[in-house]
Design an enzyme around this catalytic site. Sequence first.
Site, PDB file in Angstrom:
ATOM      1  N   SER A  47      -2.578  17.200  -2.355  1.00  0.00           N
ATOM      2  CA  SER A  47      -2.582  18.375  -1.648  1.00  0.00           C
ATOM      3  C   SER A  47      -1.058  17.923  -1.979  1.00  0.00           C
ATOM      4  CB  SER A  47      -2.640  19.110  -0.172  1.00  0.00           C
ATOM      5  OG  SER A  47      -3.983  18.905   0.239  1.00  0.00           O
ATOM      6  N   GLY A 243       0.250  23.281  -2.449  1.00  0.00           N
ATOM      7  CA  GLY A 243       1.050  24.501  -3.268  1.00  0.00           C
ATOM      8  C   GLY A 243       1.018  25.725  -2.705  1.00  0.00           C
ATOM      9  N   CYS A 268      -7.888  23.561   4.420  1.00  0.00           N
ATOM     10  CA  CYS A 268      -6.965  23.917   4.670  1.00  0.00           C
ATOM     11  C   CYS A 268      -6.534  24.433   3.340  1.00  0.00           C
ATOM     12  CB  CYS A 268      -6.533  22.461   4.135  1.00  0.00           C
ATOM     13  SG  CYS A 268      -4.804  22.597   4.052  1.00  0.00           S
ATOM     14  N   GLN A 272      -6.869  29.187   3.544  1.00  0.00           N
ATOM     15  CA  GLN A 272      -5.854  30.367   3.032  1.00  0.00           C
ATOM     16  C   GLN A 272      -6.915  31.082   2.354  1.00  0.00           C
ATOM     17  OE1 GLN A 272      -2.400  27.710   2.227  1.00  0.00           O
ATOM     18  NE2 GLN A 272      -2.945  26.637   4.064  1.00  0.00           N
ATOM     19  N   ASN A 310      -1.786  18.739   6.949  1.00  0.00           N
ATOM     20  CA  ASN A 310      -1.109  18.861   5.754  1.00  0.00           C
ATOM     21  C   ASN A 310      -0.634  20.391   4.708  1.00  0.00           C
ATOM     22  OD1 ASN A 310       0.898  17.877   3.558  1.00  0.00           O
ATOM     23  ND2 ASN A 310      -1.023  17.340   2.505  1.00  0.00           N
ATOM     24  N   GLY A 312       2.063  23.704   4.017  1.00  0.00           N
ATOM     25  CA  GLY A 312       2.929  24.803   3.931  1.00  0.00           C
ATOM     26  C   GLY A 312       2.906  25.945   4.266  1.00  0.00           C
ATOM     27  N   HIS A 352      -7.297  19.254   8.722  1.00  0.00           N
ATOM     28  CA  HIS A 352      -8.253  17.876   8.504  1.00  0.00           C
ATOM     29  C   HIS A 352      -9.347  17.475   9.134  1.00  0.00           C
ATOM     30  CE1 HIS A 352      -6.815  18.222   3.746  1.00  0.00           C
ATOM     31  NE2 HIS A 352      -5.659  18.688   4.626  1.00  0.00           N
ATOM     32  N   GLU A 354     -11.766  15.744   8.403  1.00  0.00           N
ATOM     33  CA  GLU A 354     -12.286  15.233   7.907  1.00  0.00           C
ATOM     34  C   GLU A 354     -11.158  13.269   7.802  1.00  0.00           C
ATOM     35  OE1 GLU A 354      -9.067  15.988   5.026  1.00  0.00           O
ATOM     36  OE2 GLU A 354     -10.513  17.138   6.061  1.00  0.00           O
TER      37      GLU A 354
END
Length: 379
Positions: A47, A243, A268, A272, A310, A312, A352, A354
């Site tokens: 990522s 990204g 994550c 999205q 994690n 953006g 996350h 995990e």
Amino acid sequence: MSQIAKLALEDGTVYVGTAFGAVGEVDGEVCFNTSMTGYQEILTDPSYRGQIVTMTYTEIGNYGVNQEDHESHKPHLAGFVVRQRSRRVSNFRAEGSLDDYLKAHGIVAMEGIDTRALVRRIRIRGAMKGVLSSVDLDDARLVAKAQASPGLVGRDLVREVIPDRASEWSNPLSPWARLNAVPRPNVSADAPHVVALDFGMKWNIARHLFDMGCRVTVLPGTATSEQVLAYKPDGVFLSNGPGDPEPLDYAQRTIAELLGRKPIFGICLGHQLLSLACGAKTYKLKFGHRGANQPVINHGTGRVEITTQNHGFAVAADSLPADLEVTHLNLNDETIEGVRHKRHPAFSVQYHPEASAGPHDSDYLFDDFRRMIASTAGK
């Protein structure tokens, strides 16, 4: 003799430090991670593709590196910045030093700058493009290169990190992750079959899916719905990845075609993409969430989970379609951290569960997926 390195930001700021790791020059979006440990997991998390990662903790590298804690087959980030690297490795599991590891994998790194000042600038100005170099030390040229670098928005970085073929996963969680855990069921031939769409998946996710008693087939994130269904899965997992999610129209199309046909769980980037496939929109955060201390409230239980994150980009709350309901919310900035489909067996979280470098408050999500698969079997 120490070698100078420089980090130049697109706003004209230049930080001067000392090079370590590989000699060279890289560009990417400059971001920061607030975790105190877990730097090896961060280095090998796909990522972080296209990013220069700054660690906020003061000393990095003190416990070395080892093969068991890898999250993929190699580091994927563009560059690495720390306040101070440890010259001494002190851990019985260590197989080498951070410096030697970065050199072996060609990762350019820098130490000795005021990382607090850098993080404060990013928090105030927002995420910026940058260039990290130990070969070109001309400030003006480096700033110009930073300004000309492509950034993350609109790029398909997933294609740069996905596997090129399908594979069967058979590696369980490390014994260090299960010291006080309840024993999991063995994986048998008639165990539930999960197809994991790999958009840059951390290996610990696949370990968790296998550890909860599922057969796991990993497919590249470019797989079509026909290719996924050909494996006759009982459930589909959508992985993390790097990204901007919006350019990944192929993934959104596949997910939309699978929705309602198979139980779906996303983490994550997978969160999205599930949201986009249902009609929501995403947007870029000012400086992202990266660390192991993000508080998230579970609306179903009222409990607060301390999570590892994690990302953006985030799902826009005002764009949610009627079919999606918010299940989790970030208590720092009230961004969406989880959704569930009201009509179909599908849910996802932005964080996350995990994460081997962070707390384990959210392990229950894998059990929820297992129960969802069991409840829809034969329907």
